[in-house]
Design a protein around this motif. Structure first.
Motif, PDB file in Angstrom:
ATOM      1  N   UNK A 101       0.823  -1.215   0.000  1.00 11.34           N
ATOM      2  CA  UNK A 101       0.000   0.000   0.000  1.00 11.34           C
ATOM      3  C   UNK A 101       0.851   1.256   0.000  1.00 11.34           C
ATOM      4  N   UNK A 102       1.973   1.231   0.725  1.00 11.75           N
ATOM      5  CA  UNK A 102       2.793   2.437   0.825  1.00 11.75           C
ATOM      6  C   UNK A 102       3.437   2.798  -0.518  1.00 11.75           C
ATOM      7  N   UNK A 103       3.788   1.787  -1.303  1.00  7.08           N
ATOM      8  CA  UNK A 103       4.416   2.054  -2.605  1.00  7.08           C
ATOM      9  C   UNK A 103       3.388   2.113  -3.735  1.00  7.08           C
ATOM     10  N   UNK A 104       2.228   1.500  -3.546  1.00  7.35           N
ATOM     11  CA  UNK A 104       1.155   1.598  -4.527  1.00  7.35           C
ATOM     12  C   UNK A 104       1.246   0.639  -5.692  1.00  7.35           C
ATOM     13  N   UNK A 105       1.870  -0.501  -5.508  1.00 10.36           N
ATOM     14  CA  UNK A 105       1.898  -1.491  -6.582  1.00 10.36           C
ATOM     15  C   UNK A 105       1.931  -2.889  -5.997  1.00 10.36           C
ATOM     16  N   UNK A 120      -0.876  -1.610 -10.621  1.00 15.56           N
ATOM     17  CA  UNK A 120      -0.604  -0.311 -10.006  1.00 15.56           C
ATOM     18  C   UNK A 120      -1.864   0.188  -9.315  1.00 15.56           C
ATOM     19  N   UNK A 121      -1.688   0.999  -8.288  1.00 15.14           N
ATOM     20  CA  UNK A 121      -2.814   1.507  -7.512  1.00 15.14           C
ATOM     21  C   UNK A 121      -3.778   2.317  -8.378  1.00 15.14           C
ATOM     22  N   UNK A 122      -3.301   2.932  -9.445  1.00 14.74           N
ATOM     23  CA  UNK A 122      -4.160   3.730 -10.323  1.00 14.74           C
ATOM     24  C   UNK A 122      -5.100   2.856 -11.152  1.00 14.74           C
ATOM     25  N   UNK A 123      -4.818   1.545 -11.238  1.00 11.85           N
ATOM     26  CA  UNK A 123      -5.648   0.638 -12.025  1.00 11.85           C
ATOM     27  C   UNK A 123      -6.604  -0.185 -11.166  1.00 11.85           C
ATOM     28  N   UNK A 124      -6.788   0.192  -9.903  1.00 11.34           N
ATOM     29  CA  UNK A 124      -7.658  -0.547  -8.990  1.00 11.34           C
ATOM     30  C   UNK A 124      -9.051   0.062  -8.963  1.00 11.34           C
ATOM     31  N   UNK A 129      -5.713  -6.441  -0.985  1.00 12.76           N
ATOM     32  CA  UNK A 129      -4.673  -6.861  -0.049  1.00 12.76           C
ATOM     33  C   UNK A 129      -4.119  -8.187  -0.546  1.00 12.76           C
ATOM     34  N   UNK A 130      -3.052  -8.646   0.068  1.00 14.92           N
ATOM     35  CA  UNK A 130      -2.456  -9.924  -0.327  1.00 14.92           C
ATOM     36  C   UNK A 130      -3.452 -11.050  -0.099  1.00 14.92           C
ATOM     37  N   UNK A 131      -3.394 -12.072  -0.981  1.00 16.29           N
ATOM     38  CA  UNK A 131      -4.222 -13.282  -0.970  1.00 16.29           C
ATOM     39  C   UNK A 131      -5.690 -13.020  -1.297  1.00 16.29           C
TER      40      UNK A 131
END
Length: 153
Positions: A101-105, A120-124, A129-131
């Motif tokens: 989350x801190x890096x956004x990818x 990338x966070x811009x494509x969400x 979260x993981x899993x």
């Protein structure tokens, strides 16, 4: 009396220089002797490449020669053909293998072919979260395919 100008380092350099000169002279004499033994003929061994790309000492058979037309030679990288829409399912399912989350990818592993795709966070669409099990689409990015329009199932 003045001190001698001949130092240990200078004498060592002189010895090396003389040794190098002597070795060069011996090599030159050895080449002359070898040339005299070969009767002055300059027989240079040839290496040939056969049809399989292996080096041989026998010349290739002219009957095995393949003629290639210049117009059939493609120079450069051939263009990648677009995938057919019928074969390609635009919505894929996968599992988030890593997300920061801190890096956004992060990265998503496709369930069908086990390929890893960058996300990338811009494509969400939804926060992930993981899993998490997700649905996503693929889009060509600068370094390969990227997961876009990612949402949690």
């Amino acid at each position: 009396m003045a001190k001698s100008q001949q130092t240990f380092n200078k004498s060592e350099k002189e010895k090396k220089r003389l040794k190098k000169r002597d070795e060069k002279r011996k090599k030159m004499e050895a080449r002359k002797i070898e040339k005299e033994q070969n009767d002055g003929s300059d027989n240079i061994p040839f290496a040939y490449v056969d049809q399989f790309g292996n080096l041989t000492d026998t010349p290739p058979d002219p009957a095995d020669k393949i003629k290639v037309k210049a117009k059939n030679i493609v120079i450069g990288v051939p263009k990648q053909e677009d995938m057919d829409e019928e074969e390609f399912d635009p919505i894929r399912k996968g599992k988030v293998s890593f997300y920061d989350n801190s890096k956004g990818f992060g990265f998503i592993i496709d369930i069908e072919d086990q390929e890893k795709y960058f996300c990338h966070v811009s494509n969400l669409i939804d926060p992930i979260e993981e899993n998490d099990k997700v649905e996503f689409e693929l889009e060509k990015g600068p370094r390969g395919l990227n997961a876009v329009r990612v949402k949690v199932i």
